[in-house]
Design a protein around this motif. Structure first.
Motif, short mmCIF file in Angstrom:
data_model
loop_
_atom_site.label_atom_id
_atom_site.label_comp_id
_atom_site.label_asym_id
_atom_site.label_seq_id
_atom_site.Cartn_x
_atom_site.Cartn_y
_atom_site.Cartn_z
N THR A 81 13.29 58.91 62.73
CA THR A 81 13.19 59.27 64.15
C THR A 81 14.03 60.48 64.50
O THR A 81 13.90 61.05 65.58
CB THR A 81 13.65 58.09 65.04
N THR A 82 14.90 60.88 63.57
CA THR A 82 15.80 62.02 63.81
C THR A 82 15.07 63.32 63.48
O THR A 82 14.38 63.41 62.47
CB THR A 82 17.07 61.89 62.96
N SER B 56 12.39 66.52 64.06
CA SER B 56 10.95 66.50 64.35
C SER B 56 10.21 67.17 63.21
O SER B 56 10.63 68.21 62.70
CB SER B 56 10.66 67.24 65.66
N GLU C 43 16.65 54.75 67.54
CA GLU C 43 17.21 56.01 68.00
C GLU C 43 18.11 56.58 66.91
O GLU C 43 18.71 55.83 66.12
CB GLU C 43 18.04 55.79 69.27
N PRO C 44 18.27 57.93 66.86
CA PRO C 44 19.14 58.54 65.86
C PRO C 44 20.57 58.03 65.91
O PRO C 44 21.24 57.92 64.88
CB PRO C 44 19.07 60.03 66.22
N ARG D 90 9.36 68.60 58.32
CA ARG D 90 10.71 68.74 57.77
C ARG D 90 10.62 69.53 56.47
O ARG D 90 9.57 69.54 55.81
CB ARG D 90 11.34 67.38 57.53
N PHE E 16 21.92 55.29 63.43
CA PHE E 16 22.05 55.46 61.98
C PHE E 16 23.46 55.18 61.48
O PHE E 16 23.65 54.49 60.47
CB PHE E 16 21.61 56.88 61.58
N LEU F 299 20.41 62.85 56.46
CA LEU F 299 20.63 61.40 56.52
C LEU F 299 20.18 60.73 55.22
O LEU F 299 20.78 59.76 54.76
CB LEU F 299 19.87 60.80 57.71
N CYS G 17 15.25 54.59 61.21
CA CYS G 17 16.10 55.38 62.10
C CYS G 17 16.14 56.84 61.65
O CYS G 17 16.07 57.77 62.47
CB CYS G 17 17.51 54.80 62.12
N ALA G 18 16.27 57.07 60.33
CA ALA G 18 16.33 58.43 59.81
C ALA G 18 15.03 59.18 60.05
O ALA G 18 15.01 60.41 60.16
CB ALA G 18 16.65 58.40 58.32
N ILE H 165 11.95 61.82 56.13
CA ILE H 165 13.13 61.45 56.92
C ILE H 165 14.05 62.67 56.99
O ILE H 165 13.87 63.65 56.25
CB ILE H 165 13.89 60.25 56.29
N GLU H 166 15.00 62.64 57.87
CA GLU H 166 15.92 63.75 58.00
C GLU H 166 16.69 63.91 56.69
O GLU H 166 17.38 62.99 56.24
CB GLU H 166 16.89 63.50 59.16
#
Length: 1020
Positions: free
Chosen positions: A653-654, A656, A619-620, A659, A623, A669, A650-651, A665-666
Motif C-alpha cells: 500500500t506504500t 504508487s 496503511e503505510p 515501482r 509497517f 520496505l 502493508c508494504a 511492494i515498496e
C-alpha cells in the motif's frame, strides 16, 4: 491352596461326567443312594411349610372397597379360593453323581458362570438321577444350586417338574436367584406363566422377585387386569402397593387416575409420594380438575390432601401450566400455619412459593418474603424431623430455590445458615420483572450458547458499572439498553406468563439465558434441539450486539474493559464509515498485540487479519508496528507467517505503481523485511525470504547479490534467474565463485530451476568434482538442464558409494532428466525395493517417463521380488495400465488385508468390491467377464452404470477431446471415491497439469469447479 485346587478342577470334573456314558459313571461316594428306578418320586420326610403366594384360580369376583377420600368405583376384585400350594416331590436319596455336581456349585456366586452352565449339561447326561437330585435341590440348595436345579427340571423334566418350579417361585427365594428363576420359567413355558400368575408375584415375600415380576408385567398388562392390580393397592407390603401403582399408571383407562389417587393418603410416605408423582405425569386432562376438587373441597387440609397438593405442584412444574391461582391463596395460608401436620404446612408453603413467584411485585405478599421461605427451610433442611420429610424435601427445595435464587442442594445446615443470615430484609424472586423505561440501563442479560462451558456473554447496562464477567462482558450504551428492553418486553420474558425454565439434568447440553434487574432475575435453559421463537429472537439480538461491540475486547491488558468502554463508547456510538471503524479497530489491535506475550497473540492476530481484508484499512504507518511484532517472534510458524503476510499487504500500500524493477511492494520496505527474516529466522525462512525479495524488485535482488551477509547473497540467485539480463548473468556466475558453500549451492539450485543454459559448463564441471553438497546441487541442476552428458554424470554420481547425498542427487537427476534411455537404469534402482534410498527418486523418474517405462515395470511385476512386484504393479495401476490388474489380483489373494492394493484395484477397474465378504474372489469373477487390455473400457462401462453417456473411445485416448475432458469433469462429481479418483487421473493425463481432488465443502467446491472448467476451456 487345597480350596483353590478343588475349585480349579471343577470344570474338568463336569466334563468327565458328561463324557462317560450313564452305565459307566465314575464311582463316587454314595453311589448306591440313587433315586428309585423310572424317576419314581419320593416325598421328603420333613417337607417345609408352604409359604407361597395364594394365586387366583378359576372364576373370582368381589367388590373393591375404595380408599378413604376416594370416589367409589364399580371395579370387580378377584377373591382367590384358598389353597395350599403343592410341593413338588423329589428323590431324597442322598449321594450319587448328581449330588456331587450340586456340591461343586456350593461355593459359586453367579448362576450364569461357566461352571454353572457346564453343570446343566453334565446333569442332563445323568438322566433320572439328575432329575431326582434337582427336585431335592429346589428346596435345599442356595442361589446357584437352586437356579441350576430349576433349569435342569424345565429343560429335561416333565410337565410336573415345570409346575414344581413355578410352585417353588411362590415361596421365599434367595435375592440373587429371583430374576434368573423367573426368566427360566418364562423361557421354558410362557403360557404357564400368565399375567395373573405374575400379578400374584407382586406380593411375593422376596423383594427381588416382586421387582422382577413387575418388570415382566410392564408390557403385558392392559385394562382387563386393573381388577387384579387394584387388590394389591391394599397389600400389607408398601413395596407391593408401589409396584401396583406403577403398573396401573401404564394402563390407558379412565379409572386409572382414581385408583392412583386412592393411595395419596397411604400410610407409607414413599407410596403416597409415588401416587403424587404418577398423577403429575399422567397424560389425562381430567387429573388437574380432580385434584383441585379433592384438595380444595369442603373441610380442612389433611395429609392426603397435602400429597394431592404436591401432585398439583409437580404437575405445574412438569407441564408448565398454571393450576393454582389467586383464589387458592387464602386456603393455602390457613394450611401454611397448621401447627400439627408438617406435610400440610410444607406442601402449602411450596404451593404459595409458586403462586408468589408468579405474582407482581406490587402485590401484598409479605408471606412470600417471610413465612413461606421460613417454613420451607425449617421443614426441608432437617431442622424438624417428621415422617413425610423425604417425600416433601425435593419439592420444597425446588420451590425454595425458585424464590431465593440459591442452590445448596440437600445441604440442610447450609440452608439454615443462609436463612439465618438473610431472613431480615429478604425479598423473594418473582417471575414478573417490573422494568420501567428509565431503568433499562440497569438491565443485565447473560446468554450462554453452550451450558457447562465458559462461553457466556453478559450484556451489561450503562448504569451498572464494572461487571464481574470481565472480558465476557459487553457494556451497552443507553440507546442499546433501550433496544434490549424493547426486545425483552416483546418476547414476554419479563412477564409472569414466561415461567423460568431450567434443565433438571445438569449433564444435558443446551442454551441458557438469564435476565437480571436490581435484585431480581429469571433464568431459562433450553436443551439442544429444542426451539422457542421468543428465545431465538433474544438469542439473535444478543449475538448482533456482541458483534456490534466486539471492539470492546481489544483493549491493552493494563486497561480494564470497562474503562476502555468508558473512553471509547462515545466515538463508536457516533456516525463513522466502515473504513474509519476498521482503521480504529486495527490501531487498538496493533497496540494490544504489542503488549501481549507472543504465545497469546493468536486470537487477536486472527482479528487483525480479518480487518486487513478490507481494502482501505491497511496503511503505510502500520509497517513499523508489524515489523516489531515479527521481531518479537522466536520461531517461524503459522503466527509468524500471518504477520509476514500482513506486512507484505502493508508494504504493497506504500507508494504508487509502477515501482522500479517490477516490484509489487515498496522496495525499501521489502529489503527491511528480508533483512529481518534473515536475522531472526535464517535458513527456516529461505522460501519466504526469496518470495519477499522477488516482490521487492530486481534492483533489490541485485543489491543483495553483493551483500556482506552470506545468507542474503544466497537468496539473490532465486530472483536473478527470472528473465535474466546480461548483468544478472554476470552476478550469477560471480555467485558461483562465492567462497561460502551455502551461496554456491543456492546458486546452482537456482540455475537449474531457471534452466539457465548459459551456465551449463560451470554446472557440469561442478557435477564431476567438488564437495559433496556442491556436486549434489550441480547434479540436480544438470538433470533439469538436460543434455547428452547428463546420463554419464548421473552414472558417475551413482557410483559414489561413500557419498550418499551425491548418489541420491544422481538418482533425482535421472528422474528430472526424464530420458527414455534411462528407463533400464531407473528400473534397476527401483528393483532395490522401498527400503533403498534410491527407491523414491527411481519411482518418480519411472512415473515421469510414462509409457516408456511400462515394459520395464511389467517385467518387474512378472519376475521381481514380492515387494518390487507390488510396487511396480501399483505404479502401473496409477497410470491406468490394464496389465497391472492380474498382478494386483494375485497380490490381494495372497494378502486380503492389503488396503492399498484393494484401493488401486477399485480405481483401476472402476468397480469397488472392498466391502464384499471376499473382495479378491469378487474381482476374479469380474475379471473373467471383461476385456483385459483396455482400462478405458472399464471406465466407460462404469459411467454407463452411473447413468452417464460415455463418449467415443478416441475422446479419452492420447490428448483426448473437449468432449472427453468434460465427461471426466462430470464423473469427478459422482459419489463413489474410486470413480472420482480414476476420472481425476485421466483428466490430469489429458490436460497435462495437476488436477486436485474435488473439495466437499460448498464454497471451495464451487471454486474448484470453476478452476477445472477454465482449464478445460483453455486446453481445448
Amino acid at each position: 491352596m487345597r480350596n483353590l485346587l478343588r475349585r480349579s478342577c471343577r470344570p474338568c470334573v463336569l466334563v468327565l461326567l458328561l463324557a462317560v456314558p450313564g452305565a459307566a459313571q465314575l464311582d463316587l461316594p454314595g453311589k448306591g443312594n440313587k433315586p428309585a428306578k423310572g424317576g419314581e418320586i419320593v416325598t421328603p420326610r420333613e417337607p417345609k411349610r408352604a409359604r407361597g403366594l395364594q394365586l387366583p384360580s378359576g372364576d373370582v369376583d368381589g367388590a373393591v372397597e375404595p380408599a378413604a377420600g376416594a370416589t367409589p368405583q364399580p371395579l370387580v376384585v378377584p377373591t382367590p379360593a384358598p389353597r395350599e400350594p403343592e410341593r413338588a416331590s423329589y428323590d431324597s436319596t442322598p449321594g450319587g453323581a448328581a449330588r456331587y455336581i450340586f456340591d461343586q456349585l456350593d461355593g459359586e456366586e453367579d448362576p450364569d458362570s461357566t461352571l454353572a452352565r457346564g453343570a446343566i449339561s453334565s446333569l442332563g447326561a445323568l438322566g433320572s438321577e439328575a432329575l431326582g437330585a434337582s427336585r431335592q435341590a429346589l428346596w435345599e440348595r442356595d442361589t446357584v444350586g437352586l437356579v441350576t436345579a430349576a433349569r435342569v427340571l424345565v429343560r429335561f423334566g416333565a410337565a410336573d417338574d415345570r409346575r414344581a418350579v413355578t410352585q417353588r417361585l411362590e415361596d421365599r427365594v434367595p435375592t440373587r436367584a429371583a430374576g434368573p428363576l423367573l426368566a427360566t420359567v418364562l423361557a421354558a413355558d410362557p403360557v404357564l406363566v400368565t399375567p395373573e400368575y405374575l400379578i400374584g408375584l407382586l406380593d411375593h415375600p422376596t423383594t427381588a422377585m416382586r421387582t422382577a415380576a413387575q418388570r415382566t408385567l410392564v408390557d403385558r398388562v392392559d385394562a382387563s387386569y386393573l381388577t387384579l392390580l387394584a387388590v394389591h393397592l391394599s397389600a400389607r407390603r408398601a413395596h407391593t402397593r408401589e409396584l401396583a401403582l406403577d403398573l396401573i399408571a401404564g394402563v390407558e383407562d379412565p379409572s386409572v387416575r382414581l385408583l392412583i389417587a386412592s393411595r395419596l393418603g397411604d400410610s407409607s410416605s414413599r407410596v403416597a409420594l409415588r401416587a403424587a408423582e404418577l398423577l403429575a405425569q399422567l397424560d389425562d386432562e381430567a387429573v388437574a380438575t380432580m385434584l383441585l376438587q379433592d384438595v380444595f373441597g369442603p373441610g380442612g387440609f389433611n395429609r392426603e390432601r397435602a400429597y394431592g397438593l404436591l401432585a398439583l405442584i409437580q404437575r405445574e412444574d412438569r407441564r408448565r401450566e398454571r393450576l393454582l391461582g389467586e383464589e387458592h391463596v387464602g386456603p393455602l395460608l390457613v394450611a401454611l400455619r397448621n401447627p400439627d401436620t408438617e406435610i400440610v404446612s410444607g406442601a402449602a408453603a411450596a404451593a404459595l412459593a409458586g403462586l408468589g413467584f408468579r405474582s407482581t411485585a406490587g402485590a401484598d405478599s409479605a408471606w412470600l418474603d417471610r413465612d413461606v421461605p421460613h417454613t420451607l427451610v425449617r421443614l426441608a433442611s432437617g431442622a424438624v424431623f417428621h415422617p413425610d420429610f423425604s417425600a416433601l424435601q425435593p419439592t420444597a427445595l425446588s420451590r425454595l430455590g425458585l424464590i431465593t435464587g440459591q442452590n445448596f442442594g440437600r445441604n440442610g445446615p447450609a440452608w439454615q445458615t443462609w436463612w439465618s443470615e438473610n431472613a431480615d430484609g429478604f425479598r423473594a424472586r418473582r417471575a414478573f420483572l417490573n422494568v420501567r423505561p428509565e431503568e433499562a440501563s440497569l438491565l443485565r442479560v447473560t446468554y450462554t450458547p453452550e451450558l457447562g462451558r465458559e462461553s457466556s456473554w453478559s450484556l451489561v447496562g450503562a448504569g451498572r458499572g464494572a461487571d464481574p464477567a470481565g472480558d465476557r462482558a459487553i457494556y451497552l450504551t443507553p440507546t442499546q439498553c433501550d433496544r434490549l428492553l424493547a426486545v425483552l418486553q416483546r418476547s414476554g420474558v419479563l412477564g409472569s406468563e414466561r415461567i423460568p425454565l431450567e434443565l433438571a439434568d445438569s449433564g444435558v447440553s443446551g442454551r441458557g439465558l438469564e435476565v437480571e434487574i436490581r435484585d431480581q432475575r429469571k433464568r431459562f435453559e433450553l436443551a439442544f434441539g429444542a426451539t422457542a421463537p421468543w428465545f431465538d429472537e433474544i438469542e439473535s439480538f444478543v449475538l448482533d450486539l456482541v458483534q456490534e461491540n466486539r471492539w470492546q475486547g481489544f483493549h491493552v491488558p493494563e486497561v480494564s474493559r470497562h474503562d476502555f468502554w468508558l473512553s471509547e463508547s462515545s466515538w463508536w456510538e457516533g456516525e463513522a464509515s466502515a473504513t474509519a471503524r476498521g482503521r480504529r479497530l486495527k490501531g487498538h489491535l496493533l497496540a494490544r498485540l504489542a503488549a501481549t506475550p507472543t504465545r497469546e497473540r493468536g486470537a487477536d492476530l486472527a482479528e487483525l487479519t480479518q480487518i486487513y481484508a478490507q481494502a482501505e484499512v491497511p496503511e503505510p504507518v502500520d509497517f513499523a508496528a508489524l515489523l516489531d511484532l515479527l521481531d518479537d517472534e522466536e520461531f517461524f510458524a503459522g503466527r509468524t507467517r500471518s504477520l509476514l503476510d500482513l506486512a507484505l499487504i502493508c508494504a504493497a500500500t506504500t507508494g504508487s505503481p509502477p515501482r522500479p524493477g517490477g516490484a509489487t511492494i515498496e522496495p525499501e520496505l521489502g529489503r527491511a523485511l528480508v533483512d529481518l527474516l534473515a536475522a531472526r529466522f535464517h535458513e527456516n525462512v529461505r522460501a519466504e525470504a526469496q518470495e519477499v525479495l522477488v516482490a521487492s524488485g530486481r534492483d533489490v535482488v541485485r543489491e543483495l547479490a553483493t551483500a556482506p551477509q552470506s545468507f542474503q547473497r544466497s537468496l539473490a540467485p532465486h530472483g536473478l534467474v527470472r528473465d535474466p539480463e546480461a548483468q544478472d548473468l554476470e552476478l550469477l556466475l560471480a555467485l558461483l565463485e562465492d567462497p561460502i558453500e551455502e551461496v554456491e549451492v543456492a546458486t546452482l539450485q537456482a540455475l537449474g530451476e531457471g534452466r539457465v543454459a548459459a551456465a551449463r559448463d560451470p554446472i557440469f564441471q561442478r557435477a564431476r568434482a567438488g564437495s559433496p553438497a556442491v556436486r549434489a546441487a550441480a547434479l540436480r541442476a544438470a538433470g533439469l538442464l538436460g543434455g547428452d552428458e547428463v546420463m554419464n554424470l548421473c552414472i558417475l554420481g551413482l557410483a559414489e558409494r561413500e557419498q550418499l547425498g551425491v548418489q541420491k542427487a544422481a538418482a533425482l537427476a535421472l528422474a528430472d532428466l526424464a530420458d527414455p534411455e534411462s528407463a533400464g537404469l531407473l528400473a534397476g534402482l527401483f528393483a532395490r525395493g522401498p527400503e533403498s534410498h534410491f527407491f523414491e527418486p527411481a519411482r518418480e523418474g519411472l512415473r515421469r517417463l510414462g509409457p516408456a517405462a511400462w515394459p520395464e515395470l511389467l517385467r518387474q511385476t512378472a519376475a521381481g521380488a514380492q515387494a518390487t512386484r507390488r510396487e511396480a504393479a501399483l505404479l502401473l495401476a496409477e497410470q491406468g495400465v490394464p496389465q497391472a490388474c492380474s498382478t494386483l489380483l494375485s497380490l490381494l489373494t495372497q494378502d486380503p488385508d492389503d488396503e492399498r492394493i484393494a484401493w488401486e484395484l477399485a480405481v483401476l477397474t472402476c468397480v469397488d468390491f472392498r466391502e464384499d465378504e471376499g473382495p479378491a474372489l469378487a474381482w476374479w469373477s469380474w475379471w473373467d467377464l471383461v476385456v483385459h487390455d483396455d482400462s478405458l473400457a472399464w471406465l466407460r462401462a462404469a459411467a454407463v452404470r452411473e447413468g452417464l453417456e460415455a463418449p467415443p473411445e478416441d475422446a479419452l485416448q492420447s490428448e483426448g477431446t473437449r468432449e472427453g475432458a468434460l465427461f471426466l469433469y462430470t464423473m469427478m462429481q459422482l459419489e463413489g471415491p474410486h470413480l472420482v479418483e480414476r476420472a481425476r487421473r485421466e483428466l490430469e493425463r489429458l490436460l497435462g497439469v495437476p488436477v486436485e481432488t474435488p473439495p466437499t465443502s460448498g464454497q471451495l467446491r464451487g471454486e474448484w469447479l470453476a478452476a477445472v472448467q477454465q482449464e478445460i476451456d483453455e486446453s481445448y
